[in-house]
Design a protein around this motif. Structure first.
Motif, PDB file in Angstrom:
ATOM      1  N   ASP A 105       2.353   5.410 -36.818  1.00  0.00           N
ATOM      2  CA  ASP A 105       2.493   6.351 -36.051  1.00  0.00           C
ATOM      3  C   ASP A 105       0.785   6.581 -35.403  1.00  0.00           C
ATOM      4  O   ASP A 105       0.298   7.539 -35.815  1.00  0.00           O
ATOM      5  N   ASP A 107       0.548   9.803 -33.625  1.00  0.00           N
ATOM      6  CA  ASP A 107      -0.159  11.400 -33.406  1.00  0.00           C
ATOM      7  C   ASP A 107       0.054  11.770 -34.481  1.00  0.00           C
ATOM      8  O   ASP A 107      -0.001  13.454 -34.528  1.00  0.00           O
ATOM      9  N   SER A 109       1.056  12.068 -37.896  1.00  0.00           N
ATOM     10  CA  SER A 109       1.905  12.716 -38.885  1.00  0.00           C
ATOM     11  C   SER A 109       1.874  11.811 -39.746  1.00  0.00           C
ATOM     12  O   SER A 109       2.065  12.323 -40.823  1.00  0.00           O
ATOM     13  N   ARG A 221       4.146  16.513 -35.373  1.00  0.00           N
ATOM     14  CA  ARG A 221       2.989  16.297 -34.605  1.00  0.00           C
ATOM     15  C   ARG A 221       1.775  17.674 -34.273  1.00  0.00           C
ATOM     16  O   ARG A 221       3.374  18.537 -33.702  1.00  0.00           O
TER      17      ARG A 221
END
Ligand SMILES: Nc1nc2c(ncn2[C@@H]2O[C@H](COP(=O)(O)OP(=O)(O)OP(=O)(O)O)[C@@H](O)[C@H]2O)c(=O)[nH]1
Ligand SMILES: [Mg+2]
Length: 260
Positions: A105, A107, A109, A221
Motif C-alpha cells: 500500500d 499509505d 501502513s 495510515r
C-alpha cells in the motif's frame, strides 16, 4: 524490459523484482514510501499505478522517477479499484519477465523495511509470502477495536469457508513468485478490494502454492483518506460465500460420482 536505460542498476545475479504500488490520492505519503522502498530494496523496480489522483500524487512520482530511477508511473483516468491496479501491474511485469512481484500500500501502513525478509522467503522457495498481522509477532497499531474485529472475523470467515489455513488472507503486503501467478492466471480474477487478496490467495493455494506468512507490524495510515467502503467489504463477503458454495457443490458432485 519494463524499466531500462541509464536508470537501471540491477546487479548481476539479482532476482528481477517488481514492486507494484496502487495509488489513489496518496500525495502525502508517496514520496516517503518511494524513498523507503529504494533504501530497503535498491535493486527492485517500482511501478506506481494511479487512478486519476488530482492531489499531486503523479507529479511527485514523476519527480522521484527522475531523481531515483527504476520507477515507472502508469496513469489511468478513472478509479478502477485496487485489484484492477494490481492486475494491470502484474500482467505487464509477467510479460516483461520479472520473477518476483510485490504488493504494498502507498499509505505507509506497510513498512518497506520488512521486504528483504519477505523477498528472502520467496527466494528460498515460497510461492506466496504474506506480510501477516495475525501470526505471532505480527500486530496492528492504530486501528479501532471495531476495525480490527471486522478484519479478524473477515479473515476467519474466508479461511473457514474456503479451507485456506491462512491467518491473514486479506493482507495487502505480499510477494508472489510470478510463476505461480502465471499458473493460475489473472484473467478470471473478479474482485477489486479485500476480495482481491482473498481471491489471489485462494487461487494460488488451489494451484498447490507454498504460502509463508511472515509477521509484520501494520500501522494505520497517518495521512490521506481511507478508500475502504461498505461496498468493498460486501464484495469480499459475497464472493467468498459464492466460491465456498461452489466448492461445496463440486465436492458433493464428486462424492456422488464416487458412491455411484
Ligand atoms: N490505483 C488505485 N489504487 C487504489 C484504489 N483504491 C485504493 N487504492 C490504493 O490501495 C492502497 C490501499 O488502500 P487504502 O485506502 O489504504 O485501504 P486500506 O489499507 O484497506 O484501508 P485504510 O488504510 O484503513 O484506509 C492505497 O495505496 C490506495 O491508494 C483504486 O481504485 N485505484
Ligand atoms: Mg491503507
Amino acid at each position: 524490459m519494463l524499466l531500462g536505460g541509464a536508470h537501471r542498476r540491477v546487479t548481476s545475479g539479482a532476482v528481477r523484482t517488481l514492486i507494484a504500488v496502487p495509488t489513489y490520492f496518496e500525495a502525502e505519503s508517496i514520496e516517503t514510501l518511494l524513498r523507503r522502498l529504494r533504501d530497503a530494496v535498491p535493486d527492485a523496480d517500482v511501478m506506481v499505478v494511479d487512478d486519476g489522483s488530482t492531489d499531486g500524487t503523479c507529479e511527485t512520482v514523476e519527480r522521484l522517477a527522475d531523481e531515483l530511477g527504476q520507477i515507472r508511473l502508469i496513469r489511468r483516468s478513472a478509479k478502477r479499484g485496487l485489484g484492477d491496479a494490481y492486475r494491470h501491474a502484474f500482467a505487464e511485469a509477467i510479460d516483461a519477465g520479472y520473477e518476483l512481484l510485490v504488493e504494498i500500500d502507498a499509505d505507509l501502513s506497510h513498512d518497506p523495511a520488512a521486504l528483504p525478509e519477505m523477498l528472502s522467503a520467496a527466494k528460498a522457495g515460497a510461492d506466496v509470502v504474506i506480510g501477516s498481522r495475525y501470526v505471532p509477532g505480527g500486530r496492528i497499531e492504530g486501528w479501532s477495536r471495531s476495525r480490527t474485529r471486522l478484519s479478524r472475523w473477515g479473515n476467519r470467515y474466508a479461511s473457514i469457508v474456503l479451507g485456506l489455513a491462512i491467518n491473514d488472507a486479506t493482507a495487502g503486503f505480499r510477494v508472489y513468485r510470478s510463476s505461480i501467478v502465471r499458473r493460475f492466471g489473472l484473467d478470471g480474477i473478479r474482485s477489486s478490494g479485500y476480495g482481491f487478496q482473498v481471491e489471489m490467495t485462494y487461487r494460488a493455494i488451489r494451484c498447490g502454492a507454498r504460502v509463508v506468512e511472515i509477521p509484520i507490524v501494520f500501522r494505520e495510515r497517518a495521512s490521506g483518506e481511507s478508500k475502504m467502503s461498505r461496498a468493498i467489504v460486501l464484495e469480499a463477503l459475497v464472493l467468498v460465500t459464492l466460491w465456498g458454495l461452489r466448492d461445496l457443490a463440486t465436492r458433493r458432485r464428486s462424492q456422488r460420482m464416487y458412491e455411484d
